[in-house]
Design an enzyme around this catalytic site. Structure first.
Site, PDB file in Angstrom:
ATOM      1  N   ASP A  51       3.330  -5.291  11.733  1.00  0.00           N
ATOM      2  CA  ASP A  51       2.458  -4.308  11.082  1.00  0.00           C
ATOM      3  C   ASP A  51       3.025  -2.899  11.284  1.00  0.00           C
ATOM      4  O   ASP A  51       2.285  -1.946  11.548  1.00  0.00           O
ATOM      5  CB  ASP A  51       1.009  -4.409  11.584  1.00  0.00           C
ATOM      6  CG  ASP A  51       0.040  -3.660  10.673  1.00  0.00           C
ATOM      7  OD1 ASP A  51       0.477  -3.141   9.622  1.00  0.00           O
ATOM      8  OD2 ASP A  51      -1.158  -3.591  11.004  1.00  0.00           O
ATOM      9  N   ASN A  54       0.822  -1.225   0.000  1.00  0.00           N
ATOM     10  CA  ASN A  54       0.000   0.000   0.000  1.00  0.00           C
ATOM     11  C   ASN A  54       0.853   1.271   0.000  1.00  0.00           C
ATOM     12  O   ASN A  54       0.756   2.141   0.845  1.00  0.00           O
ATOM     13  CB  ASN A  54      -1.022   0.005   1.154  1.00  0.00           C
ATOM     14  CG  ASN A  54      -0.394   0.007   2.537  1.00  0.00           C
ATOM     15  OD1 ASN A  54       0.754  -0.389   2.699  1.00  0.00           O
ATOM     16  ND2 ASN A  54      -1.135   0.452   3.533  1.00  0.00           N
TER      17      ASN A  54
HETATM   18  O1  DOR Z   1      -3.215   0.167  11.414  1.00  0.00           O
HETATM   19  C1  DOR Z   1      -2.966  -0.114  10.253  1.00  0.00           C
HETATM   20  N1  DOR Z   1      -2.163   0.675   9.491  1.00  0.00           N
HETATM   21  N2  DOR Z   1      -3.501  -1.190   9.733  1.00  0.00           N
HETATM   22  C2  DOR Z   1      -3.377  -1.481   8.435  1.00  0.00           C
HETATM   23  O2  DOR Z   1      -3.884  -2.486   8.027  1.00  0.00           O
HETATM   24  C3  DOR Z   1      -2.665  -0.568   7.516  1.00  0.00           C
HETATM   25  C4  DOR Z   1      -1.684   0.236   8.236  1.00  0.00           C
HETATM   26  C5  DOR Z   1      -1.150   1.379   7.426  1.00  0.00           C
HETATM   27  O3  DOR Z   1      -0.791   1.171   6.262  1.00  0.00           O
HETATM   28  O4  DOR Z   1      -1.021   2.482   7.973  1.00  0.00           O
HETATM   29 ZN    ZN Z   2      -3.693  -4.704   7.736  1.00  0.00          ZN
END
Ligand code: DOR
Ligand code: ZN
Length: 426
Positions: free
Chosen positions: A303, A92
């Protein structure tokens, strides 16, 4: 270059054993109680632990496109500071990693300027928009290790089924961020007692669980390999348990924050407690810890989601979701789970090294002769102080800012190169 590490406690088969380790270029060539060898560099570990380099399956490097939050250089420096020698980069970015040119950009930057190995994850759908399938097969030929629309979730079951069939055909694992948009709504924190108490809108556990149930069924039908990212509820775990009992190729990961914090951390509107999925109830947290111990949860992934101060320093509803995690992962988990007597040190180390390697079939994750020279040396008697200055990530969005936590990474070695060295006192 030859590196000799002496006076160490080597992590081997779940135990710490006194010994030395010799590295020649990219490989570990000898592990023995005592090694006499001529080396370019001798590291005296002074009794610190030598662990396999940690592997993180879930990292947001923000490069290209949002390099004010993080980039490949800073993100992999943060990884090395946290003891990680390999990370998987989520797609992303801006633009989304949904084609081979974007895959190659990340690989090239990481190879030339990175302080850790970077494995690329491609998108499931074009632009992760959940409308049409991305060029998975071409990206696979370019070396992606999995596909994911992380941060987003494919809502259309019919499209998800065809993506799974396609991925299965090319032997590409799918990683899902399980979130039903209608159920999640504009929720900010877990849809539980704290949301009611503080008046924030909630994201129910059900938003995650219905997608996990759906995707297990779809993966079963498509013959696809499914990995569930950042699992967070007891009911989600029950779904995974039943799928595993049926022998389906389903794996899952949990984050450090879901293992040590619960919804009560959001009581004071600290936007560094806002993430997706949200911090859940204490019973969900305990279920995650138990599942990690039982092996139902396959591994830990951070994450790592960097966001700049100006983005996080907003009213709760307007701040973005996510916290950084690469540098705090080991000390946070060592303090709360290992010293807190919830899990063993071996459980923690395996969940950060051999276990993630197994999930995506990546090299490394164990200390063995002939194996990759991916190593982290951690002094468990020292503490790490997480100030803005010594966090190497560009972003400082962590609930553990300005805290001291036990366990200090002294050296990290990736492919035989020193990628991090503690300089305090030098
Ligand atoms: O807390 C999150 N931040 N969860 C996600 O799935 C994406 C991530 C982000 O890209 O900031
Ligand atoms: Zn996620």
């Amino acid at each position: 270059m030859k590196i000799l590490i002496v006076n160490a406690k080597l992590y081997q088969n779940g135990k710490l054993i006194k010994g030395d380790i010799l590295i020649d270029r990219k490989r570990i060539v000898k592990i023995a109680p005592q090694i006499e060898a001529i080396a370019d560099k001798v590291i005296n570990a002074n009794g610190a632990c030598v662990f396999p380099g940690f592997i993180d399956l879930h990292v947001h490097l923000r490069d290209p496109g949002q390099t004010y939050k993080e980039d490949i250089v800073s993100g992999t420096k943060a990884a090395a500071h946290g003891g990680f020698t390999a990370v998987c980069a989520m797609p992303n970015t801006e633009p989304i990693t949904d084609n081979i040119a974007s895959v190659e950009y990340i690989q090239l930057r990481a190879k030339e300027h990175g302080s850790a190995k970077v494995y690329v994850i491609g998108a499931i759908t074009k632009k992760s928009a959940g409308e049409e399938i991305a060029e998975m097969a071409t990206m696979k030929s370019g070396g992606i290790v999995a596909v994911s629309d992380d941060g987003k979730c494919v809502q259309n079951a019919r499209l998800m089924l065809s993506c799974m069939k396609y991925a299965a055909n090319f032997n590409i694992p799918l990683i899902i961020h399980a979130e039903d948009y209608n159920l999640a709504g504009k929720g900010q924190i877990h849809g539980g007692k704290i949301a009611t108490q503080v008046g924030l809108s909630g994201i129910p556990g059900l938003a995650e669980e219905v997608i996990i149930a759906r995707d297990i069924m779809l993966a079963d039908s498509a013959g696809a390999k499914l990995h569930i990212a950042h699992i967070s509820t007891a009911k989600s775990l029950e779904l995974v348990r039943r799928a595993k009992e049926r022998g389906l190729p389903i794996t899952c990961e949990v984050t450090p924050h879901h293992l040590v914090l619960n919804e009560e951390a959001c009581l004071h509107f600290d936007t560094n407690t806002k993430m997706k999925p949200p911090l859940r109830s204490e019973s969900d947290r305990l279920a995650c810890v138990q599942a990690l111990k039982d092996g139902l949860i396959d591994c830990i992934a951070t994450d790592h989601a960097p966001h700049a101060d100006f983005e996080k320093e907003k009213e709760f509803d307007y701040a973005p979701f996510g916290i950084i995690g690469l540098e705090t992962a080991f000390p946070v988990l060592y303090k709360h789970l290992v010293l807190g007597k919830e899990i063993s040190l071996a459980c923690l180390v395996d969940a950060l090294s051999s276990a993630p390697a197994k999930v995506l079939n990546l090299p490394g994750g164990t200390l063995k002769e002939g194996g990759a020279a991916d190593i982290t040396i951690i002094d468990l008697k020292k503490e790490t102080h997480f100030t803005e200055q010594n966090i190497l990530s560009k972003s400082k969005n962590t609930p553990w800012l300005n805290q001291s936590l036990p366990g200090k990474v002294m050296w990290t070695i990736c492919a035989g190169n020193i990628t991090y060295q503690d300089t305090e006192g030098l």
